[in-house]
Design a protein around this motif. Structure first.
Motif, PDB file in Angstrom:
ATOM      1  N   PRO A  31       0.819  -1.223   0.000  1.00  9.31           N
ATOM      2  CA  PRO A  31       0.000   0.000   0.000  1.00  9.31           C
ATOM      3  C   PRO A  31       0.852   1.273   0.000  1.00  9.31           C
ATOM      4  N   VAL A  32       0.372   2.280  -0.730  1.00  8.47           N
ATOM      5  CA  VAL A  32       1.045   3.587  -0.750  1.00  8.47           C
ATOM      6  C   VAL A  32      -0.008   4.688  -0.757  1.00  8.47           C
ATOM      7  N   ILE A  33       0.427   5.897  -0.417  1.00  8.54           N
ATOM      8  CA  ILE A  33      -0.463   7.063  -0.475  1.00  8.54           C
ATOM      9  C   ILE A  33      -0.316   7.697  -1.860  1.00  8.54           C
ATOM     10  N   LYS A  34      -1.442   7.777  -2.603  1.00 10.56           N
ATOM     11  CA  LYS A  34      -1.388   8.344  -3.964  1.00 10.56           C
ATOM     12  C   LYS A  34      -1.638   9.851  -3.963  1.00 10.56           C
ATOM     13  N   GLY A  35      -2.452  10.302  -3.021  1.00 10.47           N
ATOM     14  CA  GLY A  35      -2.761  11.726  -3.028  1.00 10.47           C
ATOM     15  C   GLY A  35      -3.225  12.223  -1.678  1.00 10.47           C
ATOM     16  N   ILE A  36      -3.005  13.502  -1.420  1.00 10.85           N
ATOM     17  CA  ILE A  36      -3.467  14.139  -0.173  1.00 10.85           C
ATOM     18  C   ILE A  36      -4.016  15.525  -0.507  1.00 10.85           C
ATOM     19  N   VAL A  37      -5.223  15.813  -0.019  1.00 10.90           N
ATOM     20  CA  VAL A  37      -5.773  17.167  -0.127  1.00 10.90           C
ATOM     21  C   VAL A  37      -6.175  17.618   1.269  1.00 10.90           C
ATOM     22  N   SER A  38      -5.720  18.801   1.664  1.00 12.34           N
ATOM     23  CA  SER A  38      -6.145  19.361   2.949  1.00 12.34           C
ATOM     24  C   SER A  38      -7.105  20.508   2.705  1.00 12.34           C
ATOM     25  N   CYS A  39      -7.995  20.716   3.650  1.00  9.96           N
ATOM     26  CA  CYS A  39      -9.001  21.769   3.535  1.00  9.96           C
ATOM     27  C   CYS A  39      -9.118  22.427   4.911  1.00  9.96           C
ATOM     28  N   TYR A  40      -8.996  23.745   4.961  1.00 15.38           N
ATOM     29  CA  TYR A  40      -9.030  24.445   6.251  1.00 15.38           C
ATOM     30  C   TYR A  40     -10.002  25.615   6.167  1.00 15.38           C
ATOM     31  N   PRO A  41     -10.602  25.988   7.307  1.00  9.91           N
ATOM     32  CA  PRO A  41     -11.603  27.062   7.296  1.00  9.91           C
ATOM     33  C   PRO A  41     -10.993  28.413   6.935  1.00  9.91           C
ATOM     34  N   GLU A  42     -11.865  29.325   6.482  1.00  5.15           N
ATOM     35  CA  GLU A  42     -11.373  30.632   6.042  1.00  5.15           C
ATOM     36  C   GLU A  42     -11.115  31.600   7.201  1.00  5.15           C
ATOM     37  N   ASN A  43     -11.752  31.344   8.372  1.00  5.92           N
ATOM     38  CA  ASN A  43     -11.643  32.301   9.482  1.00  5.92           C
ATOM     39  C   ASN A  43     -10.313  32.173  10.222  1.00  5.92           C
ATOM     40  N   ILE A  44      -9.541  33.259  10.217  1.00  8.71           N
ATOM     41  CA  ILE A  44      -8.248  33.277  10.914  1.00  8.71           C
ATOM     42  C   ILE A  44      -8.426  33.867  12.312  1.00  8.71           C
ATOM     43  N   VAL A  45      -7.921  33.149  13.306  1.00  7.92           N
ATOM     44  CA  VAL A  45      -8.049  33.590  14.696  1.00  7.92           C
ATOM     45  C   VAL A  45      -6.688  34.089  15.186  1.00  7.92           C
ATOM     46  N   ASP A  46      -6.650  35.300  15.697  1.00  9.97           N
ATOM     47  CA  ASP A  46      -5.404  35.884  16.197  1.00  9.97           C
ATOM     48  C   ASP A  46      -5.205  35.475  17.655  1.00  9.97           C
ATOM     49  N   ASN A  47      -4.154  34.712  17.914  1.00  8.89           N
ATOM     50  CA  ASN A  47      -3.950  34.167  19.254  1.00  8.89           C
ATOM     51  C   ASN A  47      -3.606  35.206  20.319  1.00  8.89           C
ATOM     52  N   LEU A  48      -3.163  36.391  19.896  1.00  9.19           N
ATOM     53  CA  LEU A  48      -2.771  37.386  20.904  1.00  9.19           C
ATOM     54  C   LEU A  48      -3.987  38.057  21.537  1.00  9.19           C
ATOM     55  N   THR A  49      -5.120  37.988  20.858  1.00 17.34           N
ATOM     56  CA  THR A  49      -6.278  38.746  21.344  1.00 17.34           C
ATOM     57  C   THR A  49      -7.524  37.902  21.605  1.00 17.34           C
ATOM     58  N   ILE A  50      -7.489  36.604  21.307  1.00 14.13           N
ATOM     59  CA  ILE A  50      -8.714  35.818  21.302  1.00 14.13           C
ATOM     60  C   ILE A  50      -9.229  35.419  22.692  1.00 14.13           C
ATOM     61  N   SER A  51      -8.327  35.224  23.672  1.00 16.29           N
ATOM     62  CA  SER A  51      -8.801  34.692  24.951  1.00 16.29           C
ATOM     63  C   SER A  51      -9.169  35.786  25.939  1.00 16.29           C
ATOM     64  N   PRO A  52     -10.390  35.718  26.488  1.00 11.95           N
ATOM     65  CA  PRO A  52     -10.821  36.742  27.451  1.00 11.95           C
ATOM     66  C   PRO A  52     -10.124  36.624  28.813  1.00 11.95           C
ATOM     67  N   VAL A  53      -9.457  35.486  29.087  1.00  8.62           N
ATOM     68  CA  VAL A  53      -8.835  35.326  30.412  1.00  8.62           C
ATOM     69  C   VAL A  53      -7.320  35.512  30.386  1.00  8.62           C
ATOM     70  N   LEU A  54      -6.755  35.813  29.199  1.00  6.92           N
ATOM     71  CA  LEU A  54      -5.306  35.991  29.112  1.00  6.92           C
ATOM     72  C   LEU A  54      -4.985  37.436  28.732  1.00  6.92           C
ATOM     73  N   SER A  55      -4.041  38.034  29.478  1.00  6.76           N
ATOM     74  CA  SER A  55      -3.595  39.383  29.117  1.00  6.76           C
ATOM     75  C   SER A  55      -2.723  39.272  27.872  1.00  6.76           C
TER      76      SER A  55
END
Lengths: 76, 353
Positions: B9-33
């Motif tokens: 067995p071998v891998i013939k193909g791979i397709v990835s799909c990711y959501p369009e919404n980008i989340v900024d980690n510096l500002t997203i959490s209400p409990v982290l300064s």
């Protein structure tokens, strides 16, 4: 590693304003958090070729105990 | 478990799909300064992530990736003998299996065997070995779909997990190779650490009640409910330090290769700090270990195929001898040594409604 160098590295790693000494306690020190412990694991692994668990390091009370854990022969 | 070896067995193909919404980690959490968030980002390496829009399921991204893959490889849909859907975020809680719904959505034949698999971040290596086993036993083609909407079970108010997980999906086609191409798998488990990463309520052990699903404040100031994932970060970190590199080295030696012979180390993207540690312990150059965590976070079972297509899309080809290693909830971990020169088609695309 020389003790002075070790203390200097520790001060930098913990990002504390006051220089770490042999008598520094980690109890109640905000900077001694899980991220600092992770960095400490990496630092010890790299410099002393020793893997100490985060669980153990999280419970270390101060610099003296840390040196005992790393091995007193390694820090002079 | 003993080493699993597959010849064809071998891998013939791979397709990835990711959501369009980008989340900024510096500002997203209400409990982290901002300062706290910066410190976490510096350690985990996760600058931003993708979150699926409301109403979008892991299966939706899998269907898009699957269609792209089957079209891209020009595969006759009637030739898909097996469909495997690996996810911790299925459409329904087990009934019916999401794979059955996807069989219809992708227009696959009723001759297709379809089933779901559930595992944490080690799951991709396990599901790949399952796909390989079906091909080795005579299945013509296996379509492996992996997808996660981890954002649905993460509390942004939880200091440990708020900035970690991201959503994504991938589709892979596995079939028999014309020439021999040996692959070696090592799969392991330590259920003693079962509570290290857990969604405590909502299953049949602790069914949802108004009380256990309500969001409450915990000792460290984190806010989460029983349907949110919770993690003992230090226990997980210690486990990975102990097992990951050992597992990788063991599978390489079973394949009769050396650490230096391996062209690509494609590891589960849990934490950049850990990946750097693994790289140091393996004594390998950074080019051999592609990184996608900075832009996608920890996408759990999807992170290995996502990292492959991300690397190829950004011009860094993935070809030749490769190691995949997954590790996480369970606790569970596994590695595979395989050759990726079989890849005929890859794509890396945003989800379109």
């Amino acid at each position: 590693m020389h003790l002075a160098e070790f203390l200097e590295e520790l001060t930098e790693l913990l990002e504390v304003e006051e220089a770490v000494t042999l008598d520094t306690s980690f109890e109640g020190m905000d900077e001694y958090d899980s991220l600092a412990v992770m960095s400490l694991i990496a630092f010890i692994d790299e410099n002393f070729d020793k893997t100490i668990s985060g669980e153990k390091l999280s419970n270390v009370k101060g610099v003296k105990e840390l040196i005992t854990l790393i091995g007193e022969d390694n820090i002079s | 478990m003993t080493i699993l070896q597959y010849a064809r067995p071998v891998i013939k193909g791979i397709v990835s799909c990711y959501p369009e919404n980008i989340v900024d980690n510096l500002t997203i959490s209400p409990v982290l300064s901002l300062k706290e968030a910066q410190k976490i980002v510096a350690s985990t390496g996760i600058r931003e992530r993708r979150f699926a829009s409301k109403g979008v399921c892991a299966s939706d991204m899998c269907v898009q990736a699957g269609e792209n893959l089957l079209d891209g490889l020009n595969v006759d849909r009637d030739s898909i003998d097996v469909l495997v859907f690996l996810s911790q975020t299925p459409d329904y809680l087990g009934v019916p299996a999401t794979s059955c719904l996807i069989q219809e959505r992708l227009g696959l034949s009723e001759e297709t065997a379809a089933f779901d698999m559930v595992l944490g971040c080690s799951g991709f290596v396990y599901a790949l070995s399952t796909a390989y086993a079906y091909v080795e036993a005579g299945a013509k083609r296996v379509l492996l779909l992996v997808g996660e909407t981890t954002s649905r079970f993460t509390s942004l108010g939880d200091k440990t997990t708020a900035l970690l997980f991201g959503d994504a999906a991938a589709a892979l086609l596995i079939e028999e190779s014309d020439t021999e191409s040996s692959s070696f798998f090592s799969l392991k488990t330590s259920g003693a650490g079962g509570q290290a990463i857990v969604i405590p309520s909502g299953g049949y052990r602790n069914p949802s009640t108004a009380e256990n699903i309500s969001i409450v404040e915990h000792e460290d100031g984190s806010r989460r409910g029983g349907l949110h994932v919770q993690m003992d970060g230090m226990q997980v970190f210690d486990f990975t330090m102990k097992e990951v590199v050992k597992n990788i080295k063991s599978i390489i030696s079973h394949a009769n290769e050396t650490v230096d012979d391996v062209d690509h180390y494609i590891l589960h993207q849990a934490n950049k700090f850990m990946l750097d540690m693994f790289l140091k312990k393996l004594k390998q150059p950074a080019e051999k270990m592609p990184i996608s965590i900075d832009r996608f976070g920890n996408t759990s079972t999807v992170s290995i195929p996502l990292t492959i297509t991300d690397s190829i899309a950004s011009g860094h080809g993935i070809d030749g001898k490769s190691i995949f290693c997954g590790y996480g909830a369970g606790l569970s971990w596994g590695s595979v040594f395989l050759n990726l020169s079989s890849l005929d088609y890859t794509d890396h695309q945003e989800y379109k409604k």
